[in-house]
Design a protein around this motif. Structure first.
Motif, mmCIF file in Angstrom:
data_model
loop_
_atom_site.group_PDB
_atom_site.id
_atom_site.type_symbol
_atom_site.label_atom_id
_atom_site.label_comp_id
_atom_site.label_asym_id
_atom_site.label_seq_id
_atom_site.Cartn_x
_atom_site.Cartn_y
_atom_site.Cartn_z
ATOM 1 N N CYS B 305 1.651 1.103 1.857
ATOM 2 C CA CYS B 305 2.629 0.028 2.114
ATOM 3 C C CYS B 305 3.776 0.482 3.015
ATOM 4 N N CYS B 308 7.009 -4.265 4.513
ATOM 5 C CA CYS B 308 7.377 -5.322 5.460
ATOM 6 C C CYS B 308 7.738 -6.612 4.734
ATOM 7 N N GLY B 309 7.260 -6.772 3.513
ATOM 8 C CA GLY B 309 7.594 -7.972 2.740
ATOM 9 C C GLY B 309 6.701 -9.173 3.022
ATOM 10 N N CYS B 311 3.719 -9.847 2.177
ATOM 11 C CA CYS B 311 2.948 -10.318 1.010
ATOM 12 C C CYS B 311 3.807 -11.167 0.088
ATOM 13 N N CYS B 364 -1.284 -8.507 5.040
ATOM 14 C CA CYS B 364 -0.817 -7.112 4.969
ATOM 15 C C CYS B 364 -1.161 -6.333 6.239
HETATM 16 S S1 SF4 Z 1 2.279 -6.918 3.181
HETATM 17 FE FE1 SF4 Z 1 3.158 -6.165 1.261
HETATM 18 S S2 SF4 Z 1 1.813 -4.456 0.711
HETATM 19 FE FE2 SF4 Z 1 1.393 -4.871 2.863
HETATM 20 S S3 SF4 Z 1 2.774 -3.478 3.948
HETATM 21 FE FE3 SF4 Z 1 3.860 -5.429 3.739
HETATM 22 S S4 SF4 Z 1 5.080 -5.182 1.841
HETATM 23 FE FE4 SF4 Z 1 3.497 -3.586 1.838
#
Ligand code: SF4
Lengths: 192, 460
Positions: B305, B308-309, B311, B364
């Protein structure tokens, strides 16, 4: 001292070695670097102004920047126009209004400019100033980050940054506000 | 903040204000839509994701060597390296660095790791004042709340509420809620902090084994304002932040903000390689359960991970339940995978706070199989006896029903009959799905019955 125990736990728990991808420098985009750079830079809140020489750049800055304030530069050719930055206590830069520095190159896809600390004069300068001006040669714009890191590759620096636009925040209900802690404006001056 | 409460109970509190739920939902969906536009704007998006995932996989499989290499290079660069097995050790190291310099006031830029370690409380208890400098973090800090989102810490607050907080703490006019004016007020307030603090702590977005440098990404420039004006710069990093070589940043920096907010890159991507003359630079490498997660085959991918937020922004449950309902530093889908690793009993509820729709895995940038891991955690949690009684019974019933066509058909029939004639049997507190919605009117026939009637002769 937890170093050994952490490293041991990692060594025991990590999976079998999987290879690194060999190719990271792929590029499928057909970009006109300068055009795209201008477009993205303006999109992220920066300004771009093209000139043919430093004299024109100075004239332009005189017409748009706050005249009375404290001007500081790390570019020797601008010493007649702004105080040359002195090494030393960064707190002395507290009241800088306009900082003029050079950038190594720009990146078209995101409007960022690569600046290492020699070009900043002082690490704090591009952040503490109210308005930031970066001089960039128009031949030094690459399309993507992949080309950017090819240029940076094994370069030596103590500190460096991609600077993409003025300081900003959208933490209050996602409303974009320019000028969070750092510069309230970024002007890139493109030279021949 | 929410001792003993689980996600469902906390979400219910959030759901009491329906308008706020709608507003929260829409705001995050707006960010998600920006992410879509940004990712669709570049043709090599999928290749970038795959490459990033593979690089991270290599990192996980060679973590030991990369860490040793990183440490060696960072030491050569003049950076001091510390290792922390857990949150307590991390916090103690920060305190000892400050003590040694006689510093009792520190400015901090956003770091979810320090939230995970509850650093602020610890330092305050030990007589050190900490001011968070990211605007969103400063707002929740003044409100005495934790961040509710890893990228947008105060996304749950309306501007009027922020106006009230600023009126109380920073002296803005009562009723002032203009983001421009509030931001300007914070700018003046925090500038004074940056100028006067001798120690600054930042997080780490990426650490590069090959060079011993680390990269911090911000839009506000707060990490830089803090670090360049302080005598001591402390950087806290979970060991999974490592990447092998500098050139790999090209892949991750292209993915990070496009996934987070739809921006092409953060305003500042700062590469710290050496302390400036006269400055001290420290890196604290933190484990805090990560090495255990590395050993859990089904869950180790969660260590890829990059925070990035995306999800969270896309998760239908997160958007409607608010970040605080997850009662852990990292909320949302990824937080629900990371937290049970630290304390399976305390966070047994979180893997169930998902519809398993898969939207998280789809966005993701490093291709973590988020929804699969949530599903796997549910099984681990039930097997270990940590799930609530009703959930265990339901899961057992489901397993039974799904394992035999006869029972499946029968229970389908029973379900439809129950819904038709005794809806209160399912529209009750035992059925969490009933919350916030009425159960549907059941169809006359089951799908099997319908199929038999309408598609005679075709194989079902
Ligand atoms: S989408 Fe969620 S799990 Fe994937 S990198 Fe971004 S914060 Fe991490």
């Amino acid at each position: 001292m937890s170093r050994e125990s952490i490293l041991n736990a990692i060594k025991q728990n990590q999976p079998e070695l999987s290879p690194l991808p060999t190719e990271v420098d792929f590029c499928f985009e057909d970009i006109n670097p300068v055009e795209k750079f201008k477009q993205v830079l303006e999109f992220i809140g920066g300004k771009l102004h093209a000139v043919s020489n430093y004299a024109e750049a100075k004239e332009y800055l005189d017409s748009v920047m706050p005249p009375a304030g404290q001007w500081i530069t790390a570019v020797p050719e601008f010493q007649d126009h702004a105080a040359f930055v002195e090494p030393g206590d960064p707190h002395l830069l507290e009241n800088v209004d306009v900082a003029i520095i050079k950038g190594h190159f720009g990146v078209a896809e995101n409007g960022a400019v690569w600046v290492t600390e020699e070009l900043m004069g002082a690490r704090a300068l591009p952040f503490i100033t109210q308005h930031l001006v970066i001089l960039l040669n128009k031949n030094n714009v690459v399309p993507l980050m992949q080309q950017a890191y090819q240029l940076i590759a094994d370069k030596e620096y103590g500190y460096a940054a991609f600077i993409a636009g003025p300081s900003k925040t959208a933490d209050i209900e996602q409303s974009l506000v320019i000028g969070a802690h750092g510069p309230r404006s970024l002007t890139v001056i493109l030279t021949d | 903040m929410s001792a003993g409460k689980d996600h469902a109970a906390l979400a219910q509190v959030f759901n009491n204000d329906e308008n706020r739920v709608d507003w929260h939902d829409e705001t995050l969906w707006f960010v998600r839509a920006k992410r879509d536009r940004a990712s669709h704007g570049i043709p090599d998006w999928e290749l970038l994701r795959e490459t990033a995932s593979q690089i991270k996989h290599n990192v996980l499989s060679n973590m030991h060597n990369y860490l040793v290499q990183f440490e060696e290079n960072a030491l050569t660069n003049g950076i001091k390296i510390h290792w922390a097995a857990d949150a307590a050790e991390h916090n103690a190291i920060v305190l000892s660095i400050l003590k040694e310099k006689g510093i009792d006031r520190m400015v901090k830029s956003k770091s979810m790791l320090t939230e995970e370690c509850h650093l602020n409380d610890f330092l305050q208890d030990n007589g050190v004042e900490v001011i968070d400098s990211d605007l969103g973090e400063r707002i929740v800090q003044l409100a005495k709340e934790p961040p509710s989102h890893i990228v947008l810490p105060c996304i749950h607050k309306k501007k009027e509420e922020i106006g009230d907080i600023f009126h109380e703490h920073l002296g803005t006019a009562a009723g002032e809620s203009d983001p421009q004016i509030l931001t300007e007020t914070a700018r003046q307030h925090l500038r004074e902090i940056f100028i006067t603090r001798r120690a600054a702590l930042t997080g780490v977005n990426f650490a590069i084994a090959e060079t011993g440098e680390f990269v911090v990404c911000t839009n506000e420039g707060n990490a830089d304002m803090g670090a360049h004006l302080a005598d001591v710069h402390i950087a806290s990093m979970g060991f999974e932040k490592l990447i092998p070589q500098r050139k790999h940043l090209s892949v991750f920096l292209r993915l990070l903000t496009r996934s987070a907010t739809g921006q092409p890159i953060t305003t500042y991507s700062s590469h710290f390689k050496k302390p400036r003359p006269g400055q001290q630079m420290h890196i604290i490498i933190v484990d805090n359960g990560r090495s255990i997660q590395l050993g859990r085959e089904d869950f180790r991918n969660s260590l890829k991970c990059i925070r990035c937020g995306a999800c969270m922004n896309t998760c239908p449950v997160y958007r409607r339940s608010g970040g605080h309902s997850y009662h852990t530093a990292v909320a949302g889908p990824i937080g629900s995978i990371l937290a049970p690793n630290l304390d399976m009993e305390k966070y047994a509820d979180l893997p169930f706070a998902s519809t398993l729709c898969g939207s998280c895995s789809n966005v993701c940038p490093v291709k973590i199989d988020i929804h699969d891991q949530l599903y796997k955690w549910r099984q681990v949690i039930v097997k270990n006896g940590y799930s609530t009684k009703t959930k265990t019974a339901m899961m057992k019933g489901m397993t039974l029903a799904l394992s035999s066509p006869a029972i499946f058909n029968l229970s389908g029939k029973a379900g439809r009959l129950a819904l038709r004639y005794i809806p209160f049997a399912v529209n009750n507190g035992l059925n969490p799905w009933f919350k916030q919605r009425d159960m549907p009117t059941p169809p006359e026939d089951s799908f099997t019955d319908w199929y038999k009637k309408n598609r005679k002769g075709e194989k079902p």
